[in-house]
Design a protein around this motif. Structure first.
Motif, PDB file in Angstrom:
ATOM      1  N   PHE A  86      35.384  60.752   5.940  1.00  0.00           N
ATOM      2  CA  PHE A  86      35.777  62.109   6.282  1.00  0.00           C
ATOM      3  C   PHE A  86      34.819  62.665   7.331  1.00  0.00           C
ATOM      4  CE2 PHE A  86      37.107  61.061   2.078  1.00  0.00           C
ATOM      5  CZ  PHE A  86      38.367  61.630   1.934  1.00  0.00           C
ATOM      6  N   ALA A  87      35.357  63.128   8.454  1.00  0.00           N
ATOM      7  CA  ALA A  87      34.507  63.664   9.516  1.00  0.00           C
ATOM      8  C   ALA A  87      33.721  64.888   9.040  1.00  0.00           C
ATOM      9  CB  ALA A  87      35.344  64.017  10.744  1.00  0.00           C
ATOM     10  N   SER A  88      34.331  65.717   8.198  1.00  0.00           N
ATOM     11  CA  SER A  88      33.665  66.950   7.758  1.00  0.00           C
ATOM     12  C   SER A  88      32.565  66.683   6.727  1.00  0.00           C
ATOM     13  CB  SER A  88      34.684  67.925   7.162  1.00  0.00           C
ATOM     14  OG  SER A  88      35.241  67.378   5.981  1.00  0.00           O
ATOM     15  N   SER A  89      32.598  65.520   6.081  1.00  0.00           N
ATOM     16  CA  SER A  89      31.604  65.181   5.055  1.00  0.00           C
ATOM     17  C   SER A  89      31.163  63.739   5.214  1.00  0.00           C
ATOM     18  CB  SER A  89      32.194  65.381   3.655  1.00  0.00           C
ATOM     19  OG  SER A  89      32.673  66.681   3.492  1.00  0.00           O
ATOM     20  N   PRO A  90      30.359  63.432   6.234  1.00  0.00           N
ATOM     21  CA  PRO A  90      29.996  62.036   6.492  1.00  0.00           C
ATOM     22  C   PRO A  90      29.270  61.362   5.332  1.00  0.00           C
ATOM     23  CG  PRO A  90      29.135  63.490   8.217  1.00  0.00           C
ATOM     24  CD  PRO A  90      29.793  64.347   7.195  1.00  0.00           C
ATOM     25  N   SER A  91      28.558  62.131   4.532  1.00  0.00           N
ATOM     26  CA  SER A  91      27.799  61.516   3.439  1.00  0.00           C
ATOM     27  C   SER A  91      28.645  61.297   2.184  1.00  0.00           C
ATOM     28  CB  SER A  91      26.589  62.375   3.090  1.00  0.00           C
ATOM     29  OG  SER A  91      27.016  63.639   2.629  1.00  0.00           O
ATOM     30  N   LEU A  92      29.856  61.831   2.145  1.00  0.00           N
ATOM     31  CA  LEU A  92      30.704  61.711   0.965  1.00  0.00           C
ATOM     32  C   LEU A  92      31.041  60.263   0.649  1.00  0.00           C
ATOM     33  CD1 LEU A  92      32.287  63.203  -1.226  1.00  0.00           C
ATOM     34  CD2 LEU A  92      34.218  63.277   0.346  1.00  0.00           C
ATOM     35  N   ASN A  93      31.434  59.514   1.635  1.00  0.00           N
ATOM     36  CA  ASN A  93      31.790  58.109   1.447  1.00  0.00           C
ATOM     37  C   ASN A  93      31.389  57.372   2.716  1.00  0.00           C
ATOM     38  OD1 ASN A  93      32.843  55.853   0.180  1.00  0.00           O
ATOM     39  ND2 ASN A  93      34.881  56.164   1.011  1.00  0.00           N
ATOM     40  N   GLY A  94      30.099  57.157   2.873  1.00  0.00           N
ATOM     41  CA  GLY A  94      29.601  56.594   4.122  1.00  0.00           C
ATOM     42  C   GLY A  94      29.168  55.149   3.998  1.00  0.00           C
ATOM     43  N   LEU A  95      28.847  54.600   5.138  1.00  0.00           N
ATOM     44  CA  LEU A  95      28.319  53.246   5.199  1.00  0.00           C
ATOM     45  C   LEU A  95      26.903  53.245   4.623  1.00  0.00           C
ATOM     46  CD1 LEU A  95      28.292  50.286   6.308  1.00  0.00           C
ATOM     47  CD2 LEU A  95      27.419  51.255   8.436  1.00  0.00           C
ATOM     48  N   GLU A  96      26.654  52.399   3.636  1.00  0.00           N
ATOM     49  CA  GLU A  96      25.312  52.258   3.071  1.00  0.00           C
ATOM     50  C   GLU A  96      24.762  50.919   3.544  1.00  0.00           C
ATOM     51  OE1 GLU A  96      25.171  52.916  -1.143  1.00  0.00           O
ATOM     52  OE2 GLU A  96      26.481  54.662  -0.989  1.00  0.00           O
TER      53      GLU A  96
END
Length: 133
Positions: A109-119
């Motif tokens: 999600f562009a508005s919440s990059p940390s919500l489901n990001g690349l780890e």
């Protein structure tokens, strides 16, 4: 003599003035805009990945594929761009026939990059938006 039902008349007047909310669906667009950073070199790059198109390589190892890119509809509370990405790691020295090792698969999600990001210890990547060709 009948007296008009005042409540019914009020309800009718209210019904005429209330507009139905615009129900627009999410729009699918053919290109995702992605931003990535190599944490070791601080190299940052914004690039485009075509939905269902050729994979795009970032730095030396990351391979990006995009399966879908959508923008929210007018009736949604937040404007957002949402993309389904598959990200793999494949060093350049490896034969191209070898599959990249998948390190991320899912919606970003562009508005919440940390919500489901690349780890990943060396890279960060996030969706910036969706656009037409």
């Amino acid at each position: 003599e009948e007296v008009p039902d005042e409540e019914a008349a009020e309800e009718e007047a209210v019904a005429e003035t209330v507009e139905e909310p615009t129900s627009t669906v999410r729009r699918r667009l053919p290109v995702a805009m992605v931003q990535a950073i190599d944490k070791t070199t601080a190299e940052t790059m914004q690039f485009e990945v075509e939905v269902g198109g050729r994979p795009v390589r970032f730095a030396k190892n990351l391979i990006f594929k995009v399966r879908a890119c959508e923008v929210t509809g007018a009736n949604e509370l937040t404007e957002d761009a949402i993309a389904y990405l598959e990200i793999g790691v494949q060093p350049r020295s490896v034969q191209p026939s070898n599959e990249a090792r998948q390190v991320f698969k899912g919606w970003m999600f562009a508005s919440s990059p940390s919500l489901n990001g690349l780890e990943h210890p060396l890279y960060d990547a996030w969706v910036v938006g969706c656009k037409s060709r």
